[in-house]
Scaffold this motif. Structure first.
Motif, short mmCIF file in Angstrom:
data_model
loop_
_atom_site.label_atom_id
_atom_site.label_comp_id
_atom_site.label_asym_id
_atom_site.label_seq_id
_atom_site.Cartn_x
_atom_site.Cartn_y
_atom_site.Cartn_z
N VAL A 19 -7.91 22.42 79.74
CA VAL A 19 -6.46 22.40 79.60
C VAL A 19 -6.00 23.78 79.12
O VAL A 19 -6.79 24.53 78.54
CB VAL A 19 -5.98 21.32 78.60
CG1 VAL A 19 -6.21 19.93 79.15
CG2 VAL A 19 -6.66 21.50 77.24
N THR A 20 -4.73 24.08 79.37
CA THR A 20 -4.19 25.39 79.01
C THR A 20 -3.00 25.19 78.08
O THR A 20 -2.16 24.32 78.33
CB THR A 20 -3.68 26.10 80.29
OG1 THR A 20 -4.66 25.94 81.31
CG2 THR A 20 -3.45 27.57 80.04
N GLU A 23 0.77 23.47 78.77
CA GLU A 23 0.88 22.39 79.75
C GLU A 23 0.97 21.04 79.04
O GLU A 23 0.50 20.88 77.91
CB GLU A 23 -0.27 22.43 80.76
CG GLU A 23 -1.59 21.95 80.26
CD GLU A 23 -2.64 21.88 81.37
OE1 GLU A 23 -2.37 21.28 82.42
OE2 GLU A 23 -3.74 22.43 81.16
N VAL A 25 0.07 17.14 78.98
CA VAL A 25 -0.89 16.18 79.55
C VAL A 25 -0.69 14.81 78.89
O VAL A 25 -0.11 14.71 77.82
CB VAL A 25 -2.36 16.63 79.31
CG1 VAL A 25 -2.64 17.95 80.02
CG2 VAL A 25 -2.67 16.74 77.83
N ARG A 153 1.83 18.31 74.46
CA ARG A 153 1.86 19.67 74.98
C ARG A 153 0.65 20.38 74.38
O ARG A 153 0.51 20.42 73.17
CB ARG A 153 3.16 20.35 74.54
CG ARG A 153 3.34 21.74 75.09
CD ARG A 153 4.53 22.39 74.42
NE ARG A 153 5.78 22.04 75.07
CZ ARG A 153 6.35 22.83 76.00
NH1 ARG A 153 5.79 23.95 76.37
NH2 ARG A 153 7.49 22.47 76.56
N ASP B 133 12.50 27.56 83.01
CA ASP B 133 11.13 27.06 83.16
C ASP B 133 11.22 25.58 83.52
O ASP B 133 11.95 24.83 82.87
CB ASP B 133 10.35 27.21 81.84
CG ASP B 133 10.36 28.65 81.35
OD1 ASP B 133 10.27 29.55 82.19
OD2 ASP B 133 10.50 28.87 80.13
N PRO B 136 7.92 20.01 82.55
CA PRO B 136 6.60 19.56 83.03
C PRO B 136 6.74 18.27 83.85
O PRO B 136 7.46 17.35 83.45
CB PRO B 136 5.82 19.31 81.74
CG PRO B 136 6.46 20.23 80.75
CD PRO B 136 7.91 20.31 81.11
#
Ligand code: SF4
Lengths: 422, 161
Positions: A19-20, A23, A25, A153, B133, B136
């Motif tokens: 994972v970065t 991002e 998830v 996050r 941006d 997500p």
């Protein structure tokens, strides 16, 4: 690919290879912890609205602490509701055994690498065991209890390294007050704080818990410490998971957001002036004109080792005239240990009041409150205005050593003067 | 339909958004005093579809959910900021308030007419569009459903036989 400890745990919990930071998830929750205040009474209405039960009662731990012992009408009613819910759902329930953040690990519920959500702002405490644990509000907790998952996050890591070794009379609490002062209460930026360095490695598990606990005051989402032999030792004692966990660490070449380095040997005992932990200063700079109350309590500052530290000062001494000392041991287990080795007897011999194993004055929900205009020194984590009693009460924060020494001197004082030869 | 921009600086905190002393008044009471410390005319002047544009660390402070809830209640289309405080960001998404970041908002002025297209990641002004941006992808359904609880309701209703 090199990764941080936080990234490794979140990648595993979200079923991803890597994972970065940045991002978002969806992670599967290994364990959810709730307490009497934010727990059943707040989540049950949402679950009912959704028309569902718990996703997995075996992964939910309920601990009563905020309203224990139920000495107000409201508190007693909340405890009744909490107990009824526990009986109905069959979740693991620790009732009156102590403060949630201390009870959870000592009853073997935590293991390194777990992804854990807690319904309380000091949930980062679990990070001391190398678990990614963080706090959420009641609505989100209800979502977790219904589904077993939560979005997160992926945080960057703020590495906080302490080199050298703490001097005598200086504790983990002093580290945290110093960090709050230097980095501010948003220094953690809701990222993963990770403590590292030889001074941290030398700390016991309970001292490490103080660091992770107050990652909340630093504004981190969690406060991690990579598991090592000390972690394994503690978990073995409580019949919990067994290591080793060689991969649960931040790889040396992993990218971190920030890397702060501090010298433990240069750290003086700290106190924080009202009404913020960020108002930290060397203890010598505190006003010395008066003191009314000394409080050793909370998940932060009344674990067995905190009690033992305070007793080292109090043994053979007496409280200053006009100062009252109250002690609320963090858990029943720690209190039993303190009773067995005479630590508790020291408090009794100086005339301290021993309060129940609960949040007590720290939560400010019970009958005991600080009176108007009084000055208190406390081993708790927060000194926000009005939290522990009347808004005109002054709460200074310090280590359990500093609290005990101040209670003896009748003014906020440096504990090292009383430790010589002890 | 275009709304207007309300411009704020850095570090707008939760006590400005949902002042503690009006907490007892519920969400209506809070809405009447939202942001009054910095912009006394905000609460009375804000209209549905308006957009807050701010600097760094929007929503810093306490974890109170009302700070995000009050903006939704006032009908804001969303908040665009350079960065958000972490807990505020969580609460906003979970309460169905669109929150988007953008690296450069320097040319966006107070009072300008604008439309926030949250799904597309765009702030449309009279003469141009500012790229934001993107939200997500896995959070979009949450926002579309109006927050976590309505989202879960839909999910469980769908799962029922
Ligand atoms: S002891 Fe204080 S800080 Fe710890 S959980 Fe209880 S109220 Fe919170």
């Amino acid at each position: 690919m090199p990764a941080t400890l936080a990234e490794k745990i979140i990648a595993r919990a979200s079923g991803r290879g890597t994972v970065t930071p940045g991002e978002v998830v969806t992670a599967q929750v290994d364990l959810a912890m709730i307490h009497d205040s934010g727990g059943p009474r707040r989540v049950e209405p949402v679950l009912r609205e959704l028309g569902v039960g718990l996703w997995d009662p075996d992964r939910v731990v309920l601990i009563s602490d905020h309203f224990v012992p139920g000495d107000t009408e409201e508190g007693a009613a909340i405890l009744d509701l909490t107990r009824a819910w526990a009986a109905r759902t069959g979740v693991a329930f620790h009732d009156g055994e102590g403060i949630c953040h201390v009870v959870l690990p000592e009853r073997g519920h935590l293991a390194p690498g777990m992804f854990v959500v807690g319904g309380d702002s000091h949930s980062p405490t679990g990070g001391a065991f190398g678990a990614y644990m963080f706090g959420v509000g009641a609505t989100e907790m209800a979502g977790v209890l219904a589904t077993g998952e939560i979005w997160v996050r992926v945080p960057g890591t703020i590495l906080i390294e302490w080199q050298g070794r703490l001097g005598p009379g200086v504790m983990a609490k002093d580290i945290m007050l110093a960090l709050c002062g230097r980095l501010g209460m948003d220094g953690g930026q809701y990222q993963a704080v990770e403590y590292t360095g030889p001074a941290i490695a030398a700390l016991s598990m309970q001292e490490r818990m103080t660091l992770s606990n107050m990652a909340a005051e630093l504004g981190g989402q969690t406060g991690l410490i990579a598991p090592d032999a000390v972690t394994t030792g503690f978990l073995t004692d409580v019949g919990g998971a067994r290591g080793p966990w060689p991969d649960l660490c931040t790889d040396p070449d992993a990218t971190v957001l920030k890397h702060h380095v501090f010298d433990a040997g240069a750290l003086q005992p700290q106190v924080a002036a009202p009404h913020s932990p960020a108002n930290a200063m060397d203890v010598g700079a505190a006003p010395t004109d008066r003191l009314d109350t000394a409080y050793i309590g909370a998940c932060t500052g009344a674990k067995y080792e905190d009690l033992a530290a305070a007793a080292r000062i109090l043994r053979g001494r007496r409280l200053a005239k006009g100062v009252s000392l109250m002690v609320a041991p963090s858990s029943a287990r720690d209190q039993a240990r303190a009773a067995a080795d005479g630590t508790l007897g020291v408090f009794e011999s100086v005339g301290a009041r021993i309060l129940p194993n609960a949040c007590g004055i720290c939560a400010g929900y019970g009958a005991d409150r600080l009176a108007a205009g009084t000055r208190c020194i406390s081993s708790t984590a927060r000194n926000f205005k009005g939290r522990m009693g009347d808004p005109t009460a002054e709460v200074w924060l310090g280590s359990p050593l500093t609290v005990a020494a101040s209670a003896v001197a009748g003014r906020i004082t440096d504990p090292r003067e009383m430790l010589e030869g002890a | 339909m275009m709304g207007r921009i309300w411009r704020f600086g850095d570090d707008v905190d939760t006590d400005q958004l949902a002042p503690g002393r009006y907490m007892r008044g519920g969400i209506e009471g809070l809405a009447a005093h939202c942001l009054e410390a910095t912009r006394p005319e905000f609460a009375a002047g804000v209209r549905p579809g308006d957009v807050i544009v701010a600097g760094r660390n929007f929503g810093m402070g306490s974890s109170r959910e009302q700070a995000a809830e009050v903006l939704r209640h006032l009908g804001l289309a969303g908040v665009v900021a350079e960065t958000f405080a972490g807990i505020f960001y969580r609460n906003a998404i979970n309460l169905g308030l669109a929150v988007l970041t953008a690296p450069d908002l320097s040319g966006v002025v107070d009072g300008a007419s604008a439309r926030l297209e949250a799904d597309a990641g765009r702030l449309v002004l009279a003469d141009r569009a500012v790229a934001l941006d993107p939200i997500p992808e896995n959070l979009l359904p949450l926002l579309a459903d109006g927050g976590l609880v309505p989202h879960l309701k839909k999910r469980f209703a769908g799962a029922a036989p």
